[in-house]
Design an enzyme around this catalytic site. Sequence first.
Site, PDB file in Angstrom:
ATOM      1  N   ASP A  67       0.893  -1.179   0.000  1.00  0.00           N
ATOM      2  CA  ASP A  67       0.000   0.000   0.000  1.00  0.00           C
ATOM      3  C   ASP A  67       0.925   1.222   0.000  1.00  0.00           C
ATOM      4  O   ASP A  67       0.969   1.980   0.953  1.00  0.00           O
ATOM      5  CB  ASP A  67      -0.939  -0.008   1.219  1.00  0.00           C
ATOM      6  CG  ASP A  67      -0.200  -0.012   2.550  1.00  0.00           C
ATOM      7  OD1 ASP A  67       0.984  -0.421   2.589  1.00  0.00           O
ATOM      8  OD2 ASP A  67      -0.791   0.393   3.565  1.00  0.00           O
ATOM      9  N   HIS A  82       9.194  -0.389   9.629  1.00  0.00           N
ATOM     10  CA  HIS A  82       8.202  -1.458   9.466  1.00  0.00           C
ATOM     11  C   HIS A  82       8.498  -2.297   8.204  1.00  0.00           C
ATOM     12  O   HIS A  82       9.092  -3.371   8.280  1.00  0.00           O
ATOM     13  CB  HIS A  82       6.798  -0.867   9.354  1.00  0.00           C
ATOM     14  CG  HIS A  82       6.326  -0.131  10.569  1.00  0.00           C
ATOM     15  ND1 HIS A  82       6.243  -0.714  11.810  1.00  0.00           N
ATOM     16  CD2 HIS A  82       5.885   1.150  10.735  1.00  0.00           C
ATOM     17  CE1 HIS A  82       5.777   0.164  12.684  1.00  0.00           C
ATOM     18  NE2 HIS A  82       5.563   1.298  12.052  1.00  0.00           N
TER      19      HIS A  82
HETATM   20  C1  BDR Z   1       2.201  -0.497   8.620  1.00  0.00           C
HETATM   21  O1  BDR Z   1       1.169   0.473   8.382  1.00  0.00           O
HETATM   22  C2  BDR Z   1       1.535   1.311   7.311  1.00  0.00           C
HETATM   23  O2  BDR Z   1       1.306   2.663   7.586  1.00  0.00           O
HETATM   24  C3  BDR Z   1       2.985   1.087   7.068  1.00  0.00           C
HETATM   25  O3  BDR Z   1       3.297   1.243   5.701  1.00  0.00           O
HETATM   26  C4  BDR Z   1       3.242  -0.303   7.552  1.00  0.00           C
HETATM   27  O4  BDR Z   1       3.041  -1.239   6.520  1.00  0.00           O
HETATM   28  C5  BDR Z   1       2.700  -0.319  10.040  1.00  0.00           C
HETATM   29  O5  BDR Z   1       1.686  -0.553  10.959  1.00  0.00           O
HETATM   30 CA    CA Z   2       2.773  -0.519   4.251  1.00  0.00          CA
END
Ligand code: BDR
Ligand code: CA
Length: 327
Positions: free
Chosen positions: A9, A246
Site C-alpha cells: 500500500d 516497518h
Molecule cells: C504499517 O502500516 C503502514 O502505515 C505502514 O506502511 C506499515 O506497513 C505499520 O503498521
Molecule cells: Ca505498508
Amino acid sequence: MKHILIDADTGIDDSLAILYALRSPNFYVEGITTCFGNNCAEQSADNCLRLIQLAKCGYDVPVAVGANESLDGVFGSAPAYIHGDNGIGNVELPETTQEPINETACDFIIRKAQELKGELIIITTGRMTNLAMALEKDASLPKKVKKVVAMGGCYKVPGNVSPYAEANIHGDARAADMVFKAGFNLTVVGLDVTMKTFITQADVDNLCEYCLEECRPIAEYIKKALRFYFEFHRVTMGMAHASVVHDPLAMLIAEDPSLGVYEMVRAGVEYQSERFSGMITTDDGFVPVLDREEIAICIQVDSVKAVRRLFSVFQNMEPGRYNKKKN
Ligand code: BDR
Ligand code: CA
C-alpha cells in the site's frame, strides 16, 4: 536469487522496502501488486511505477492494481500526516510512461505462483486483502508459493491503531485470518520487532555522502521522504530525526531470515469483535488444537545489521573508496 512479488500500500516505508528489493542483488522482483491502506490502490500503483523508474533495476517490473476495500467492503486510509497526500511524503517523483498491467492483483498473484513453480516468495507490506482474494479463487495457492513474509500484527506488544491491533492486520482482519490459517509457509514481521528498529538522520547523512553515483536520485528521494516521516515520528512519538522501520524489515527478513528469531505458533486473527478486531490469537492451550499449520512470528531481530544492510545496496561499499576520495 529469490523471486519475489511485493504486495504493498505504497507509503513511505513501503517505498524504502521496494527500492531495497529493486536494488538488492539477491532479489528478482517479479511484480508489484497494490492495495488500499496508506492511500488508495491506484495511488499506490502510481507510486510504484515512479519508484521502479527511479530504481533503474535493469529489468521490467509489472505493476497490478488490487483491492480498494477490505473483503467486507470497508475502505480506510491512513491520515495524510503519516505518509503525505500522495503516500510518499508529498515528494514529486517524475512521471513514467509505464502503466499498470491489465490484470487484477489477485489474478496476477495466482498466475505468477503458477509460472514460478514453487519458487515465488510473496512479501506483503499492507493489508492482506489481495492475497486473501487470491486464496478465495485458488485454495491450493499455499502449496504453490515458497513462502509469504508479511509486515503486520502485534504479538506481545501493543498495537498502533488500537491497544490490540496493528494497522495492516486491522485494516482487513478477516483477510489476515484467512491468510494466517491457509497453510502458507508464513513469516509475520510485526510491531514486536519493527518498533525496536530505527533509522536515524545519521543513516540518511551516510547514505547521501557515500551513495553510488547512479543511486544519487534514490538517496535524494529517501532524504526527502524520510524528512516527512521523521516529522510524523516526532509529533506522535517524540522521536527526534528518526523513525521506526516497518516494511523494510519484512523485506530484509525475506532476503535473510537469519536476521530474526521466531516463535512457531498456530495463529488466527480476531475479526468479529469490534473491540479486539485485528488481534492475533494463538493456540497456546495445554491441549493444542492441531487444526492448522504453524506460522513463524518474528520476536527478535538484529536491528543494527538490518538497518546497515538496508542502506548498503545504495552505497559504494568498495574498500578504500573513502581514502581515494580524500586524496
Ligand atoms: C504499517 O502500516 C503502514 O502505515 C505502514 O506502511 C506499515 O506497513 C505499520 O503498521
Ligand atoms: Ca505498508
